[in-house]
Design a protein around this motif. Structure first.
Motif, PDB file in Angstrom:
ATOM      1  N   MET A  32      26.586  -3.533  70.777  1.00 20.66           N
ATOM      2  CA  MET A  32      26.794  -2.510  69.892  1.00 20.66           C
ATOM      3  C   MET A  32      26.094  -2.785  68.503  1.00 20.66           C
ATOM      4  O   MET A  32      26.329  -3.585  68.111  1.00 20.66           O
ATOM      5  CB  MET A  32      28.322  -2.033  69.455  1.00 20.66           C
ATOM      6  CG  MET A  32      29.026  -2.189  70.813  1.00 20.66           C
ATOM      7  SD  MET A  32      29.233  -0.434  71.443  1.00 20.66           S
ATOM      8  CE  MET A  32      30.175  -0.939  72.892  1.00 20.66           C
ATOM      9  N   PRO A  33      25.151  -1.705  68.028  1.00 19.37           N
ATOM     10  CA  PRO A  33      24.606  -2.080  66.694  1.00 19.37           C
ATOM     11  C   PRO A  33      25.411  -2.470  65.650  1.00 19.37           C
ATOM     12  O   PRO A  33      26.655  -1.704  65.474  1.00 19.37           O
ATOM     13  CB  PRO A  33      23.882  -0.862  66.545  1.00 19.37           C
ATOM     14  CG  PRO A  33      23.875  -0.038  67.724  1.00 19.37           C
ATOM     15  CD  PRO A  33      25.140  -0.461  68.566  1.00 19.37           C
ATOM     16  N   ALA A  34      25.408  -3.343  64.796  1.00 20.63           N
ATOM     17  CA  ALA A  34      26.418  -3.913  63.864  1.00 20.63           C
ATOM     18  C   ALA A  34      25.769  -3.619  62.507  1.00 20.63           C
ATOM     19  O   ALA A  34      24.818  -4.191  61.885  1.00 20.63           O
ATOM     20  CB  ALA A  34      26.647  -5.345  64.071  1.00 20.63           C
ATOM     21  N   VAL A  35      25.961  -2.334  62.142  1.00 21.82           N
ATOM     22  CA  VAL A  35      25.455  -1.813  60.866  1.00 21.82           C
ATOM     23  C   VAL A  35      26.627  -1.547  59.590  1.00 21.82           C
ATOM     24  O   VAL A  35      27.740  -1.125  60.187  1.00 21.82           O
ATOM     25  CB  VAL A  35      24.505  -0.593  60.908  1.00 21.82           C
ATOM     26  CG1 VAL A  35      24.011   0.034  59.927  1.00 21.82           C
ATOM     27  CG2 VAL A  35      23.674  -1.094  61.870  1.00 21.82           C
ATOM     28  N   GLN A  92      19.967   0.209  66.137  1.00 25.60           N
ATOM     29  CA  GLN A  92      19.751  -0.896  66.966  1.00 25.60           C
ATOM     30  C   GLN A  92      18.587  -1.847  66.720  1.00 25.60           C
ATOM     31  O   GLN A  92      18.595  -3.147  66.383  1.00 25.60           O
ATOM     32  CB  GLN A  92      19.595  -0.438  68.495  1.00 25.60           C
ATOM     33  CG  GLN A  92      19.365  -1.597  69.406  1.00 25.60           C
ATOM     34  CD  GLN A  92      20.348  -2.484  69.815  1.00 25.60           C
ATOM     35  OE1 GLN A  92      21.429  -2.356  69.115  1.00 25.60           O
ATOM     36  NE2 GLN A  92      20.234  -3.215  70.625  1.00 25.60           N
ATOM     37  N   LYS A  93      17.578  -1.034  66.025  1.00 24.13           N
ATOM     38  CA  LYS A  93      16.197  -1.597  65.329  1.00 24.13           C
ATOM     39  C   LYS A  93      16.580  -2.496  64.385  1.00 24.13           C
ATOM     40  O   LYS A  93      16.326  -3.623  64.014  1.00 24.13           O
ATOM     41  CB  LYS A  93      15.506  -0.596  64.885  1.00 24.13           C
ATOM     42  CG  LYS A  93      14.665  -0.111  66.183  1.00 24.13           C
ATOM     43  CD  LYS A  93      13.560   1.261  65.410  1.00 24.13           C
ATOM     44  CE  LYS A  93      13.102   2.130  66.239  1.00 24.13           C
ATOM     45  NZ  LYS A  93      12.183   2.979  65.657  1.00 24.13           N
ATOM     46  N   GLY A 124      19.085   2.446  73.818  1.00 22.16           N
ATOM     47  CA  GLY A 124      18.779   3.297  72.672  1.00 22.16           C
ATOM     48  C   GLY A 124      17.362   3.244  72.036  1.00 22.16           C
ATOM     49  O   GLY A 124      17.357   4.071  71.076  1.00 22.16           O
ATOM     50  N   LEU A 125      16.388   2.278  72.521  1.00 18.43           N
ATOM     51  CA  LEU A 125      15.067   2.088  71.577  1.00 18.43           C
ATOM     52  C   LEU A 125      14.380   3.091  72.084  1.00 18.43           C
ATOM     53  O   LEU A 125      14.212   3.410  73.367  1.00 18.43           O
ATOM     54  CB  LEU A 125      14.864   0.669  71.788  1.00 18.43           C
ATOM     55  CG  LEU A 125      15.603  -0.260  70.966  1.00 18.43           C
ATOM     56  CD1 LEU A 125      14.956  -1.699  71.117  1.00 18.43           C
ATOM     57  CD2 LEU A 125      15.831  -0.193  69.577  1.00 18.43           C
ATOM     58  N   ASP A 126      13.235   3.653  71.266  1.00 17.68           N
ATOM     59  CA  ASP A 126      12.107   4.419  71.570  1.00 17.68           C
ATOM     60  C   ASP A 126      11.230   3.511  72.355  1.00 17.68           C
ATOM     61  O   ASP A 126      11.104   2.247  72.078  1.00 17.68           O
ATOM     62  CB  ASP A 126      11.879   5.109  70.617  1.00 17.68           C
ATOM     63  CG  ASP A 126      11.197   4.420  69.036  1.00 17.68           C
ATOM     64  OD1 ASP A 126      10.630   3.339  69.435  1.00 17.68           O
ATOM     65  OD2 ASP A 126      11.537   4.910  68.250  1.00 17.68           O
TER      66      ASP A 126
END
Lengths: 232, 521
Positions: free
Chosen positions: A79-82, A133-134, A156-158
């Motif tokens: 999971m993106p950690a932001v 995510q980036k 989830g990345l383009d």
């Protein structure tokens, strides 16, 4: 180099990972494959020092909970950690400062590469999931780790970011880093792995090196093993 | 059977089955029920010995509670609308061939069901309500129904506000002006009555809250009027309130029809926000309570290295969240403590109430959020150092909130300044102690506790046990120096013992960032 020796992880009575062992050398990319619930994320979290486990994990020869190991490790969580209240730029500055590094322009280069430079002053909470995510990936790479672990990094990345990430994998390998990628998108890693491990029900059911001569593709091996339940 | 009836009955049935198949949930439910029975039993036991208080106080409390509940829910209409539908409702039911009015009724009544289930909290107030105001179980049920009706109408008004104002800043500003302007008028009349009359503070507050004008306070006013009427068997008041309730609902349905309000879009945002909050909770992430429009201000971390940068980061995050020393909850708790002190006119009682309110809020600080993200575990710094910098941000807020809770007491009740200061220090020390308990629990359970209700119960139990040494010390000091020293010395003793125990807990948990399980699933 990453060494995982006889690692077992239990949640109460449930054994999530059972006696798993493998080694990834410097300049190698290993992929960890398996269906949902196979234990991929659990072993990744054990390596990252987020979970307790039985067994031994060494990062560049240091026990994974040691400060030397932490310095060497980069981790991209599932999971993106932001942080909601930090800007994109501040995330990287935070990591650089926390790791007591000097900013040599790596942060800016990473942001540019993942098309986040124009979002530098945007807050974490204002980013889409893909952008988060980036940013997570940038945070894992900004302190120039020698062992990098990616847990489902492409979700989830383009397309542009996926292309960039694949290039990052190659560059890390070329620079002698150890890379472990957990994924269930087999086709996304087909071209550049050196080692592949297939997990099912907490155990390794197959290991394959890219140099092994086999007519069976990684994908068909994966389906044969995970759909029939047999062991290679 | 109608599909909606089937859905509701199935959800209920499956919930019951789930509880029966999960021993931990069953235990929690049984404990909750046993505690409710215990509270009711002790309430009935203690009744004979104490003189009843003025019933007007209860009427004033009801007005306060209903108003707070109404305002907190209805004001969501300016931001997200009403959170009366879940994401599965939106995705599955909105596309199905149901009349929008049927869906609206389903949403409103589901929400009322939730409100009634939350009314269990009011049951725990039975003991003191019974002894102070002779509130029987039946009367308590009336109070809970009044609360559920408040939630119902507040949700409805939130949705109406959102339907009429979303997409237009001007309309939103006008609606806000009307909403808060109306509220302000009643607050101004209330304040004027309190400030211009003479005598003790509590009777003045009660008299002002019970003036006939307050019955016209939207929703909370007439519902309080009706509930108070039912409690004192003035049935005409109860019927008038019921009539107002029915008229409100009818007017709402007519407005939805006449204005052709397409509420599906209006509830979507709230449903999405509520869904992401639930998902975040399931994933073990603490939600950031951020304002809608964050003022970023100066960017850059600018100083701090290693573990110290965690503290710097927290101050930046707090600035942007507009959390300097107080958040809304801490202000509400402080107000509740002051009101409680006014009612019971006892500093020790007010202190106990304030500490009780603090038990849950301590675990929601930024330090607790930090432990749910991986960075604090990954940073190559000694675990204890990282831990100290992580909890550092909580200390100034704890100190300021302790001051705010008690600083007015010397003006309002019989409480000297020395006692007041001692209470502030003792409350601060309880804050430290509860942080220590949180950490200890995290160390012992290490992310293995899957059942949040069990964790909360264990947390309460640990808080209770950890408080015993300080309370014993306070009582001992009081009895040893009986007649020679003020109660203030007992509070100083509590401060000393709690602080030592908190430091001990912190030391025992010094390696928590190495051994804790950041099981962020």
């Amino acid at each position: 180099m990453l060494q995982v020796n006889h690692v077992t992880k239990k949640y109460g009575k449930l054994t999530a990972v059972e006696d798993v062992g493998f080694q990834i050398d410097n300049g190698e990319i290993a992929v960890l494959l398996g269906p949902n619930g196979a234990g991929k994320s659990t072993i990744i979290k054990c390596i990252s020092g987020l979970l307790r486990f039985d067994g031994e994990i060494l990062i560049d020869g240091h026990a994974n909970k040691s400060l030397d190991a932490k310095r060497a490790l980069g981790y991209v969580p599932e999971m993106p950690a932001v942080y909601d209240m930090l800007t994109v730029g501040e995330h990287l500055e935070f990591i650089v400062r926390a790791y007591r590094m000097q900013d040599d322009g790596t942060a800016e280069r990473l942001l540019e590469r993942f098309e986040l430079l124009d979002k530098k002053d945007k807050l974490g909470k204002e980013l889409s999931k893909g952008m988060q995510q980036k940013l997570s990936i940038c945070c894992a790479l900004v302190h120039r780790p020698s062992v990098v672990i990616f847990d489902e990094p492409m979700v989830g990345l383009d397309p542009h970011a996926i292309k960039q990430l694949k290039e990052v994998f190659m560059e890390l390998r070329a620079n002698g880093a150890t890379v472990l990628i957990s994924t269930h998108m087999i086709d996304s890693v087909e071209n550049y792995w050196d080692k592949a491990y297939i997990m099912q029900a907490g155990k390794f059911v197959a290991e394959r090196a890219a140099s092994d001569v086999s007519e069976e593709s990684l994908e068909s091996l994966f389906f044969r093993l995970t759909e029939s339940g047999e062991k290679a | 059977m109608s599909a909606l009836v089937y859905l509701v009955s199935r959800k209920l049935k499956n919930r019951v089955k789930e509880i029966l198949h999960r021993p931990t949930e069953l235990i929690v439910l049984l404990v909750v029920l046993a505690f409710a029975v215990f509270v009711i039993w002790t309430g009935n036991m203690s009744r004979e010995s104490e003189a009843l208080r003025d019933f007007g106080e209860l009427e004033a409390i009801l007005l306060g509670v209903y108003t707070v509940v109404f305002v907190l829910i209805a004001k969501n209409g300016f931001v997200n609308g009403a959170a009366m539908f879940s994401m599965p409702d939106v995705n599955l039911l909105f596309d199905a061939p149901f009349q929008p009015k049927t869906m609206l009724s389903y949403g409103l009544f589901s929400q009322m069901g939730h409100a009634l289930s939350l009314g269990i909290v009011l049951v725990y107030q039975y003991s003191w309500l019974r002894s102070a105001y002779d509130v029987t179980l039946l009367k308590l049920l009336v109070i809970v129904i009044g609360y559920a009706m408040t939630v119902f109408l507040a949700q409805m008004i939130a949705m109406l506000i959102y339907s009429l104002t979303s997409g237009s800043d001007k309309k939103c500003r006008i609606a806000k002006g009307i909403f808060y302007g109306l509220l302000l008028i009643f607050v101004a009349f209330f304040a004027k009555d309190v400030l211009t009359t003479e005598g003790e503070m509590l009777p003045r507050v009660v008299a002002a809250a019970n003036k006939p004008l307050m019955h016209f306070l939207p929703v909370a006013g007439f519902l309080r009027f009706g509930v108070a009427g039912a409690l004192s068997q003035h049935w005409s008041a109860a019927f008038i309130a019921l009539g107002c309730f029915v008229v409100c609902v009818a007017v709402y349905y007519v407005l939805v029809s006449l204005l052709r309000i397409d509420f599906y879009e209006d509830v979507l945002k709230a449903a999405e926000i509520s869904f992401s909050a639930i998902t975040a909770r399931k994933e073990g992430k603490a939600q950031e309570l951020a304002p809608r429009n964050v003022k970023v201000g100066k960017t850059g971390i600018t100083h701090g290295e290693g573990a110290a940068v965690i503290g710097v980061k927290h101050s930046i995050e707090n600035r942007r969240s507009r959390f300097l020393l107080f958040d809304l909850m801490s202000l509400i708790f402080a107000a509740a403590t002051i009101i409680f002190a006014l009612i019971i006119k006892d500093a020790v009682g007010a202190f106990a109430f304030s500490v009780y309110m603090m038990v849950m809020s301590v675990g929601s600080g930024r330090w607790a959020k930090e432990l749910t993200l991986p960075y604090v575990y990954l940073i190559p710094e000694p675990s204890f150092k990282k831990l100290l910098y992580t909890i550092k941000e909580q200390l100034p807020a704890l100190a300021a909130q302790s001051v705010l809770n008690f600083v007015l007491l010397p003006f309002l009740i019989d409480c000297d300044w020395l006692t007041c200061i001692a209470m502030m220090t003792a409350r601060f020390s309880f804050g430290l102690l509860f942080i220590g308990v949180n950490l200890l629990l995290s160390r012992l359970l290490g992310g293995n506790g899957n059942n949040k209700a069990i964790i909360v119960m264990v947390y309460f139990l640990f808080c209770l046990l950890a408080s015993i040494p300080a309370i014993a010390a306070g009582v001992a000091v009081h009895f040893i120096y009986l007649g020679f020293a003020s109660i203030a010395y007992s509070f100083f003793a509590i401060f000393a013992v709690n602080t030592l125990l908190a430091l001990l807990l912190l030391f025992l948990c010094r390696n928590i960032l190495e051994t804790s399980q950041n099981n962020n699933r």
